[in-house]
Design an enzyme around this catalytic site. Structure first.
Site, PDB file in Angstrom:
ATOM      1  N   HIS A  36       0.817  -1.229   0.000  1.00 60.23           N
ATOM      2  CA  HIS A  36       0.000   0.000   0.000  1.00 60.23           C
ATOM      3  C   HIS A  36       0.846   1.272   0.000  1.00 60.23           C
ATOM      4  O   HIS A  36       0.294   2.356  -0.088  1.00 60.23           O
ATOM      5  CB  HIS A  36      -0.955   0.009   1.196  1.00 60.23           C
ATOM      6  CG  HIS A  36      -0.278   0.272   2.504  1.00 60.23           C
ATOM      7  ND1 HIS A  36       0.696  -0.548   3.017  1.00 60.23           N
ATOM      8  CD2 HIS A  36      -0.432   1.275   3.409  1.00 60.23           C
ATOM      9  CE1 HIS A  36       1.111  -0.061   4.169  1.00 60.23           C
ATOM     10  NE2 HIS A  36       0.442   1.036   4.437  1.00 60.23           N
ATOM     11  N   ARG A  37       2.173   1.144   0.093  1.00 59.90           N
ATOM     12  CA  ARG A  37       2.989   2.360   0.048  1.00 59.90           C
ATOM     13  C   ARG A  37       3.610   2.605  -1.330  1.00 59.90           C
ATOM     14  O   ARG A  37       4.257   3.616  -1.553  1.00 59.90           O
ATOM     15  CB  ARG A  37       4.066   2.302   1.119  1.00 59.90           C
ATOM     16  CG  ARG A  37       3.427   2.206   2.512  1.00 59.90           C
ATOM     17  CD  ARG A  37       4.076   3.113   3.499  1.00 59.90           C
ATOM     18  NE  ARG A  37       5.443   2.708   3.746  1.00 59.90           N
ATOM     19  CZ  ARG A  37       6.077   2.897   4.896  1.00 59.90           C
ATOM     20  NH1 ARG A  37       5.449   3.462   5.898  1.00 59.90           N
ATOM     21  NH2 ARG A  37       7.318   2.527   5.052  1.00 59.90           N
ATOM     22  N   VAL A  63       1.079   1.951  -6.983  1.00 57.64           N
ATOM     23  CA  VAL A  63      -0.166   1.253  -7.305  1.00 57.64           C
ATOM     24  C   VAL A  63      -0.989   1.004  -6.040  1.00 57.64           C
ATOM     25  O   VAL A  63      -2.198   1.272  -5.997  1.00 57.64           O
ATOM     26  CB  VAL A  63       0.158  -0.079  -8.022  1.00 57.64           C
ATOM     27  CG1 VAL A  63      -1.086  -0.931  -8.179  1.00 57.64           C
ATOM     28  CG2 VAL A  63       0.776   0.212  -9.380  1.00 57.64           C
ATOM     29  N   TYR A  91      11.362 -11.040 -14.351  1.00 56.23           N
ATOM     30  CA  TYR A  91      10.147 -10.490 -13.748  1.00 56.23           C
ATOM     31  C   TYR A  91       8.920 -11.177 -14.354  1.00 56.23           C
ATOM     32  O   TYR A  91       7.981 -11.547 -13.649  1.00 56.23           O
ATOM     33  CB  TYR A  91      10.119  -8.991 -14.037  1.00 56.23           C
ATOM     34  CG  TYR A  91       8.924  -8.243 -13.544  1.00 56.23           C
ATOM     35  CD1 TYR A  91       8.794  -7.907 -12.210  1.00 56.23           C
ATOM     36  CD2 TYR A  91       7.921  -7.837 -14.427  1.00 56.23           C
ATOM     37  CE1 TYR A  91       7.696  -7.190 -11.759  1.00 56.23           C
ATOM     38  CE2 TYR A  91       6.824  -7.122 -13.985  1.00 56.23           C
ATOM     39  CZ  TYR A  91       6.720  -6.796 -12.646  1.00 56.23           C
ATOM     40  OH  TYR A  91       5.628  -6.088 -12.209  1.00 56.23           O
TER      41      TYR A  91
HETATM   42  O1  GFB Z   1       9.415   1.840 -19.264  1.00 59.80           O
HETATM   43  P1  GFB Z   1      10.599   1.015 -19.626  1.00 59.80           P
HETATM   44  O2  GFB Z   1      11.775   1.161 -18.724  1.00 59.80           O
HETATM   45  O3  GFB Z   1      10.267  -0.505 -19.640  1.00 59.80           O
HETATM   46  O4  GFB Z   1      11.091   1.392 -21.114  1.00 59.80           O
HETATM   47  P2  GFB Z   1       9.564  -1.563 -20.627  1.00 59.80           P
HETATM   48  C1  GFB Z   1      10.200   1.522 -22.178  1.00 59.80           C
HETATM   49  C2  GFB Z   1      10.931   2.001 -23.424  1.00 59.80           C
HETATM   50  O5  GFB Z   1      11.339   3.367 -23.215  1.00 59.80           O
HETATM   51  C3  GFB Z   1      12.203   1.232 -23.789  1.00 59.80           C
HETATM   52  C4  GFB Z   1      12.703   3.506 -23.598  1.00 59.80           C
HETATM   53  O6  GFB Z   1      12.257   1.120 -25.193  1.00 59.80           O
HETATM   54  C5  GFB Z   1      13.307   2.153 -23.272  1.00 59.80           C
HETATM   55  O7  GFB Z   1      14.550   1.968 -23.946  1.00 59.80           O
HETATM   56  N1  GFB Z   1      13.303   4.649 -22.894  1.00 59.80           N
HETATM   57  C6  GFB Z   1      13.754   5.785 -23.486  1.00 59.80           C
HETATM   58  C7  GFB Z   1      13.546   4.755 -21.570  1.00 59.80           C
HETATM   59  N2  GFB Z   1      14.298   6.607 -22.591  1.00 59.80           N
HETATM   60  C8  GFB Z   1      14.184   5.996 -21.386  1.00 59.80           C
HETATM   61  C9  GFB Z   1      14.571   6.384 -20.064  1.00 59.80           C
HETATM   62  O8  GFB Z   1      15.133   7.448 -19.815  1.00 59.80           O
HETATM   63  N3  GFB Z   1      14.251   5.499 -19.052  1.00 59.80           N
HETATM   64  C10 GFB Z   1      13.613   4.302 -19.297  1.00 59.80           C
HETATM   65  N4  GFB Z   1      13.339   3.502 -18.253  1.00 59.80           N
HETATM   66  N5  GFB Z   1      13.277   3.927 -20.555  1.00 59.80           N
HETATM   67  C11 GFB Z   1       9.302  -2.745 -18.347  1.00 59.80           C
HETATM   68  C12 GFB Z   1       9.708  -4.098 -17.870  1.00 59.80           C
HETATM   69  O9  GFB Z   1       9.567  -2.810 -19.714  1.00 59.80           O
HETATM   70  O10 GFB Z   1       7.929  -2.448 -18.205  1.00 59.80           O
HETATM   71  C13 GFB Z   1       9.032  -4.513 -16.635  1.00 59.80           C
HETATM   72  O11 GFB Z   1      11.116  -4.113 -17.782  1.00 59.80           O
HETATM   73  C14 GFB Z   1       7.555  -4.205 -16.633  1.00 59.80           C
HETATM   74  O12 GFB Z   1       9.249  -5.875 -16.421  1.00 59.80           O
HETATM   75  C15 GFB Z   1       7.299  -2.782 -17.022  1.00 59.80           C
HETATM   76  O13 GFB Z   1       6.820  -5.059 -17.468  1.00 59.80           O
HETATM   77  C16 GFB Z   1       5.837  -2.437 -17.107  1.00 59.80           C
HETATM   78  O14 GFB Z   1       8.184  -1.146 -21.012  1.00 59.80           O
HETATM   79  O15 GFB Z   1      10.455  -1.896 -21.769  1.00 59.80           O
END
Ligand code: GFB
Length: 328
Positions: free
Chosen positions: A15-16, A19, A140
């Site tokens: 809850h913290r 989501v 995951y």
């Molecule tokens: O949201 P995200 O980290 O996870 O990245 P996923 C989504 C897309 O955004 C990827 C791009 O193509 C990243 O390369 N991206 C661009 C970035 N710039 C950035 C940035 O500065 N930070 C991040 N984080 N991404 C996760 C899964 O996948 O989604 C988990 O790893 C889970 O297991 C979650 O399912 C909902 O959508 O790729």
């Protein structure tokens, strides 16, 4: 058994986190008065004995399992043992304790990254386990598939009312804004905000996107997921099993956009006008993961918040809490 009574005892595990908090406040607003939660310092859900003792003492009627180790693409890739191990341990101890203490209904929250990397779009619940997973988040995903299968198995063997919701990429107030561990949406909000006026001449500095920016993602506002959780809790089990025999329901908004297009929208919300660059050394991940929401559509639920509105609310929250990183 469906949720009816306003004083039914509802345990929101996690809850913290972003989501769990959204679910808690949404249930409270809907008039449910008997919510319980424990911080991870007070109760380590990876510990089956401690979890069981908590369930025996509290005897919750309903459980929403929103506790999980979560993170963006890089965190998933860097900490595979934590992502698979912690999630499996939490699921095993909470679902088992819920079974042994006879809860009326448990809702387990998964993620749409459980579907195969190249699943047909939009991805239906039936595409589960029909192909290889996206390597960056396979750890995951395997844990979340196991959590769903555990619910399905308890239903099959013991008739337990255990259901899984599979939300698409989530965002909202209380999200993780740490650039190493966060998901794309909070990361880009923060990067754009920090780049405003940050160039040596006072103009906006560039923002660097990871990967090509071409992958497409669908974004669901956490309060909308909370509303879906409440809706499913209040729906009779027979109605749910009619559309979802194995007890699994996707939750999404029905449209996706490329990371480049997301960046353009974020620039509008934040007021950033600088150049956008790409870092090809970072992974793209799965090319697309739009979910098929026809099961929840058939039950009569749909998401309400537009991406623009949700982004604005999240940015407002970030500005108020700037500097303070909130753990998921
Ligand atoms: O949201 P995200 O980290 O996870 O990245 P996923 C989504 C897309 O955004 C990827 C791009 O193509 C990243 O390369 N991206 C661009 C970035 N710039 C950035 C940035 O500065 N930070 C991040 N984080 N991404 C996760 C899964 O996948 O989604 C988990 O790893 C889970 O297991 C979650 O399912 C909902 O959508 O790729």
């Amino acid at each position: 058994m469906k949720l009816e009574s306003p004083d039914a005892k509802i345990y929101v595990a996690g809850h913290r986190g972003m989501v769990g908090r959204a679910i808690w406040s949404h249930l409270e607003e809907a008039g449910y008065t008997n919510l319980i939660g424990r911080s991870s310092e007070a109760l380590d859900l990876r510990d089956p004995q401690a979890t069981r003792a908590f369930f025996e003492e509290e005897q919750p009627d309903f459980v929403v399992l929103a506790a999980a180790r979560v993170g963006g693409i890089l965190a998933n890739d860097r900490y595979p043992a934590d992502f698979i191990g912690d999630n499996l341990a939490i699921e095993q101890s909470v679902i088992q304790a819920a079974h042994e203490t006879g809860v009326d209904r448990l809702i387990f929250l998964g993620s749409t990254c459980i579907y195969p990397k190249h699943a047909d779009q939009p991805m239906s619940e039936e595409s589960l386990l029909t192909g290889p997973l996206e390597p960056t988040n396979q750890w995951y995903a395997v844990a979340k598939i196991a959590g769903h299968k555990l619910c399905e198995a308890y239903h099959r063997q013991h008739g337990d009312d255990m259901l899984t919701l599979m939300p698409t990429n989530l965002y909202g107030p209380g999200d993780d804004f740490d650039l190493e561990t966060s998901h794309v949406l909070p990361a880009l909000l923060r990067k754009a905000h920090e780049a405003k006026g940050a160039a040596p001449d006072g103009s906006d500095a560039p923002v660097t996107l990871w990967g090509t920016g071409e992958p497409k993602r669908e974004f669901l506002y956490a309060q909308d997921l909370a509303d879906a959780v409440r809706f499913v809790l209040e729906t009779p089990e027979e109605a749910i099993r009619e559309v979802a025999p194995e007890g699994m329901l996707n939750v999404g908004v029905g449209e996706d956009l490329s990371i480049n297009d997301l960046m353009a929208l974020i620039q509008e919300v934040v007021g950033h006008d600088g150049p956008i660059e790409h870092d090809p050394s970072k992974p793209d991940g799965t090319p697309r993961k739009l979910v098929d929401t026809s099961r929840l559509d058939a039950l009569g639920w749909e998401a309400e918040t537009s991406l623009r509105e949700g982004l604005q609310n999240t940015y407002d929250w970030y500005r108020k809490h700037e500097g303070g990183i909130v753990a998921a």
